[in-house]
Design a protein around this motif. Structure first.
Motif, PDB file in Angstrom:
ATOM      1  N   GLY A   9       0.555  -1.527   0.244  1.00 48.22           N
ATOM      2  CA  GLY A   9      -0.060  -0.215   0.088  1.00 48.22           C
ATOM      3  C   GLY A   9       1.007   1.036   0.199  1.00 48.22           C
ATOM      4  O   GLY A   9       0.553   1.998  -0.634  1.00 48.22           O
ATOM      5  N   THR A  10       2.041   0.895   0.548  1.00 49.45           N
ATOM      6  CA  THR A  10       3.046   2.315   0.735  1.00 49.45           C
ATOM      7  C   THR A  10       4.337   2.892   0.296  1.00 49.45           C
ATOM      8  O   THR A  10       4.258   2.956  -0.696  1.00 49.45           O
ATOM      9  CB  THR A  10       3.318   2.693   1.628  1.00 49.45           C
ATOM     10  OG1 THR A  10       1.872   2.548   2.419  1.00 49.45           O
ATOM     11  CG2 THR A  10       3.764   4.399   2.117  1.00 49.45           C
ATOM     12  N   ILE A  44      -4.249   9.465  -3.302  1.00 48.25           N
ATOM     13  CA  ILE A  44      -5.756  10.370  -2.686  1.00 48.25           C
ATOM     14  C   ILE A  44      -6.627   9.386  -2.378  1.00 48.25           C
ATOM     15  O   ILE A  44      -7.542   9.400  -1.494  1.00 48.25           O
ATOM     16  CB  ILE A  44      -6.036  10.684  -4.326  1.00 48.25           C
ATOM     17  CG1 ILE A  44      -6.036  11.671  -4.255  1.00 48.25           C
ATOM     18  CG2 ILE A  44      -8.002  11.234  -3.674  1.00 48.25           C
ATOM     19  CD1 ILE A  44      -5.572  12.702  -6.206  1.00 48.25           C
ATOM     20  N   VAL A  45      -7.083   7.882  -2.983  1.00 48.73           N
ATOM     21  CA  VAL A  45      -7.827   6.796  -3.158  1.00 48.73           C
ATOM     22  C   VAL A  45      -7.292   6.518  -1.613  1.00 48.73           C
ATOM     23  O   VAL A  45      -8.164   5.889  -0.377  1.00 48.73           O
ATOM     24  CB  VAL A  45      -7.996   6.095  -3.863  1.00 48.73           C
ATOM     25  CG1 VAL A  45      -9.501   4.821  -3.854  1.00 48.73           C
ATOM     26  CG2 VAL A  45      -8.854   6.743  -5.195  1.00 48.73           C
ATOM     27  N   PHE A  46      -5.764   6.324  -1.941  1.00 44.84           N
ATOM     28  CA  PHE A  46      -5.232   5.228  -0.787  1.00 44.84           C
ATOM     29  C   PHE A  46      -5.099   6.270   1.061  1.00 44.84           C
ATOM     30  O   PHE A  46      -5.974   5.312   1.527  1.00 44.84           O
ATOM     31  CB  PHE A  46      -3.698   4.945  -1.092  1.00 44.84           C
ATOM     32  CG  PHE A  46      -3.569   4.011   0.241  1.00 44.84           C
ATOM     33  CD1 PHE A  46      -3.941   2.709  -0.041  1.00 44.84           C
ATOM     34  CD2 PHE A  46      -2.083   4.935   1.111  1.00 44.84           C
ATOM     35  CE1 PHE A  46      -2.748   2.202   1.558  1.00 44.84           C
ATOM     36  CE2 PHE A  46      -1.861   4.509   1.705  1.00 44.84           C
ATOM     37  CZ  PHE A  46      -1.624   2.798   2.061  1.00 44.84           C
ATOM     38  N   ALA A  47      -5.517   7.023   0.323  1.00 42.42           N
ATOM     39  CA  ALA A  47      -5.824   8.657   1.486  1.00 42.42           C
ATOM     40  C   ALA A  47      -6.628   8.838   2.667  1.00 42.42           C
ATOM     41  O   ALA A  47      -7.068   8.287   3.474  1.00 42.42           O
ATOM     42  CB  ALA A  47      -4.727  10.141   1.969  1.00 42.42           C
ATOM     43  N   GLU A  73      -8.121 -10.072   6.418  1.00 42.39           N
ATOM     44  CA  GLU A  73      -8.303 -10.496   5.745  1.00 42.39           C
ATOM     45  C   GLU A  73      -8.442  -9.532   3.921  1.00 42.39           C
ATOM     46  O   GLU A  73      -8.491  -9.368   3.159  1.00 42.39           O
ATOM     47  CB  GLU A  73      -8.886 -12.023   5.359  1.00 42.39           C
ATOM     48  CG  GLU A  73      -8.399 -13.157   5.995  1.00 42.39           C
ATOM     49  CD  GLU A  73      -8.005 -12.419   7.898  1.00 42.39           C
ATOM     50  OE1 GLU A  73      -9.025 -11.753   8.183  1.00 42.39           O
ATOM     51  OE2 GLU A  73      -7.639 -13.137   8.366  1.00 42.39           O
ATOM     52  N   VAL A  74      -9.997  -8.999   4.278  1.00 38.79           N
ATOM     53  CA  VAL A  74     -10.781  -8.590   3.464  1.00 38.79           C
ATOM     54  C   VAL A  74     -10.060  -7.264   3.244  1.00 38.79           C
ATOM     55  O   VAL A  74      -9.665  -6.799   1.977  1.00 38.79           O
ATOM     56  CB  VAL A  74     -11.662  -7.921   4.406  1.00 38.79           C
ATOM     57  CG1 VAL A  74     -12.950  -6.933   3.070  1.00 38.79           C
ATOM     58  CG2 VAL A  74     -12.767  -9.569   3.682  1.00 38.79           C
ATOM     59  N   LYS A  75      -9.105  -6.539   4.211  1.00 37.82           N
ATOM     60  CA  LYS A  75      -8.694  -5.091   3.863  1.00 37.82           C
ATOM     61  C   LYS A  75      -7.578  -5.970   3.313  1.00 37.82           C
ATOM     62  O   LYS A  75      -7.259  -4.748   1.984  1.00 37.82           O
ATOM     63  CB  LYS A  75      -8.028  -4.322   5.353  1.00 37.82           C
ATOM     64  CG  LYS A  75      -9.255  -4.025   6.193  1.00 37.82           C
ATOM     65  CD  LYS A  75      -8.862  -3.302   7.176  1.00 37.82           C
ATOM     66  CE  LYS A  75      -8.085  -3.019   7.566  1.00 37.82           C
ATOM     67  NZ  LYS A  75      -8.299  -2.876   9.078  1.00 37.82           N
ATOM     68  N   ILE A  76      -6.492  -6.486   3.634  1.00 33.01           N
ATOM     69  CA  ILE A  76      -5.809  -6.724   2.645  1.00 33.01           C
ATOM     70  C   ILE A  76      -5.861  -7.119   0.841  1.00 33.01           C
ATOM     71  O   ILE A  76      -5.541  -6.583   0.077  1.00 33.01           O
ATOM     72  CB  ILE A  76      -4.246  -8.297   2.924  1.00 33.01           C
ATOM     73  CG1 ILE A  76      -4.671  -7.965   4.176  1.00 33.01           C
ATOM     74  CG2 ILE A  76      -3.815  -8.849   2.110  1.00 33.01           C
ATOM     75  CD1 ILE A  76      -4.278  -9.440   4.516  1.00 33.01           C
ATOM     76  N   VAL A  77      -6.733  -7.849   0.626  1.00 34.09           N
ATOM     77  CA  VAL A  77      -7.619  -7.860  -0.544  1.00 34.09           C
ATOM     78  C   VAL A  77      -7.840  -6.784  -1.259  1.00 34.09           C
ATOM     79  O   VAL A  77      -7.442  -6.033  -2.878  1.00 34.09           O
ATOM     80  CB  VAL A  77      -9.030  -8.864  -0.648  1.00 34.09           C
ATOM     81  CG1 VAL A  77      -9.441  -8.800  -1.983  1.00 34.09           C
ATOM     82  CG2 VAL A  77      -7.993 -10.756  -0.028  1.00 34.09           C
ATOM     83  N   PHE A  78      -8.291  -5.669  -0.662  1.00 34.08           N
ATOM     84  CA  PHE A  78      -8.787  -4.081  -0.841  1.00 34.08           C
ATOM     85  C   PHE A  78      -7.444  -3.788  -1.012  1.00 34.08           C
ATOM     86  O   PHE A  78      -7.506  -2.780  -2.519  1.00 34.08           O
ATOM     87  CB  PHE A  78      -9.708  -3.314   0.209  1.00 34.08           C
ATOM     88  CG  PHE A  78      -9.873  -1.721  -0.059  1.00 34.08           C
ATOM     89  CD1 PHE A  78     -11.141  -2.218  -1.306  1.00 34.08           C
ATOM     90  CD2 PHE A  78      -9.236  -1.438   0.035  1.00 34.08           C
ATOM     91  CE1 PHE A  78     -11.463  -0.883  -1.896  1.00 34.08           C
ATOM     92  CE2 PHE A  78      -9.737   0.004  -0.299  1.00 34.08           C
ATOM     93  CZ  PHE A  78     -10.936   0.427  -1.144  1.00 34.08           C
ATOM     94  N   VAL A  79      -6.109  -3.605  -0.365  1.00 37.40           N
ATOM     95  CA  VAL A  79      -5.236  -3.300  -0.884  1.00 37.40           C
ATOM     96  C   VAL A  79      -4.989  -3.319  -2.363  1.00 37.40           C
ATOM     97  O   VAL A  79      -4.324  -3.073  -3.183  1.00 37.40           O
ATOM     98  CB  VAL A  79      -3.845  -3.154  -0.063  1.00 37.40           C
ATOM     99  CG1 VAL A  79      -3.030  -2.446  -0.114  1.00 37.40           C
ATOM    100  CG2 VAL A  79      -5.027  -1.618   1.152  1.00 37.40           C
ATOM    101  N   LEU A  80      -4.666  -5.091  -2.246  1.00 36.38           N
ATOM    102  CA  LEU A  80      -4.091  -5.499  -3.309  1.00 36.38           C
ATOM    103  C   LEU A  80      -5.138  -5.019  -5.225  1.00 36.38           C
ATOM    104  O   LEU A  80      -4.355  -4.572  -5.560  1.00 36.38           O
ATOM    105  CB  LEU A  80      -3.472  -6.915  -3.408  1.00 36.38           C
ATOM    106  CG  LEU A  80      -2.974  -7.342  -2.459  1.00 36.38           C
ATOM    107  CD1 LEU A  80      -2.938  -8.776  -2.107  1.00 36.38           C
ATOM    108  CD2 LEU A  80      -1.373  -6.890  -2.445  1.00 36.38           C
ATOM    109  N   TRP A  81      -6.228  -4.928  -4.732  1.00 36.88           N
ATOM    110  CA  TRP A  81      -7.499  -4.813  -5.425  1.00 36.88           C
ATOM    111  C   TRP A  81      -7.097  -3.373  -6.255  1.00 36.88           C
ATOM    112  O   TRP A  81      -7.128  -2.844  -7.197  1.00 36.88           O
ATOM    113  CB  TRP A  81      -8.604  -4.644  -4.794  1.00 36.88           C
ATOM    114  CG  TRP A  81      -9.490  -4.068  -5.791  1.00 36.88           C
ATOM    115  CD1 TRP A  81     -10.628  -5.115  -6.757  1.00 36.88           C
ATOM    116  CD2 TRP A  81     -10.261  -2.986  -6.120  1.00 36.88           C
ATOM    117  NE1 TRP A  81     -11.614  -4.359  -7.179  1.00 36.88           N
ATOM    118  CE2 TRP A  81     -11.246  -2.872  -7.415  1.00 36.88           C
ATOM    119  CE3 TRP A  81     -10.460  -1.619  -5.329  1.00 36.88           C
ATOM    120  CZ2 TRP A  81     -12.131  -2.233  -7.762  1.00 36.88           C
ATOM    121  CZ3 TRP A  81     -11.629  -0.982  -5.084  1.00 36.88           C
ATOM    122  CH2 TRP A  81     -12.331  -1.281  -6.789  1.00 36.88           C
TER     123      TRP A  81
END
Length: 151
Positions: free
Chosen positions: A14-15, A42-45, A66-74
């Protein structure tokens, strides 16, 4: 275990990787890549802002991290172009509608921030002066009372 894995994934995927890819876009002066990475940041912030509050209320849900991990990868994936999709579909239209209001709030906040800084600075200087004067008077009183010959 999942929160630590998520923290690692957010840091790396993510960073750090997006930061390096942004650097490469700046170095090569590729405008298409500039735009892509600006939309991502912008979206990540915004995601980080929402995440800060959502963690308090819904982190107990199963598979939340786990959902947040998938979201960051998405968001990051060049195949799904998640950040571009969210930016174009949701973020840009909302910011465009509220841009003048946001600019006005920023101007007001900066004016209030400056006046608050001046006020706090003057209070700090006044406090420091009072402490210095009390200390000086105390030391001079001790010297007088005990008739110390310092000089």
């Amino acid at each position: 275990m999942a929160p630590y894995l998520y923290g690692f994934c957010r840091l790396v995927f993510g960073t750090l990787y997006p930061a390096y890819a942004s650097y490469k876009a700046v170095r090569t002066k590729n405008v298409k890549e500039y735009v892509k990475w600006m939309m991502y940041w912008i979206v990540f912030a915004l995601f980080l802002c929402v995440e800060t509050f959502s963690d308090v209320f819904i982190s107990w849900l199963p598979f939340y991290y786990e959902v947040k991990i998938v979201f960051v990868l998405w968001l990051l994936s060049p195949i799904t172009k998640g950040s571009s999709f969210l930016f174009k579909k949701f973020v840009h239209p909302q910011l465009a509608k509220r841009e003048k209001d946001i600019d006005e709030m920023i101007i007001q906040a900066s004016k209030q921030g400056y006046s608050t800084l001046v006020k706090l600075s003057s209070r700090g200087i006044s406090y420091a002066t009072n402490v210095f004067m009390k200390t000086a008077l105390t030391v001079s009183s001790v010297i007088y009372i005990f008739n110390l010959d310092i000089i």
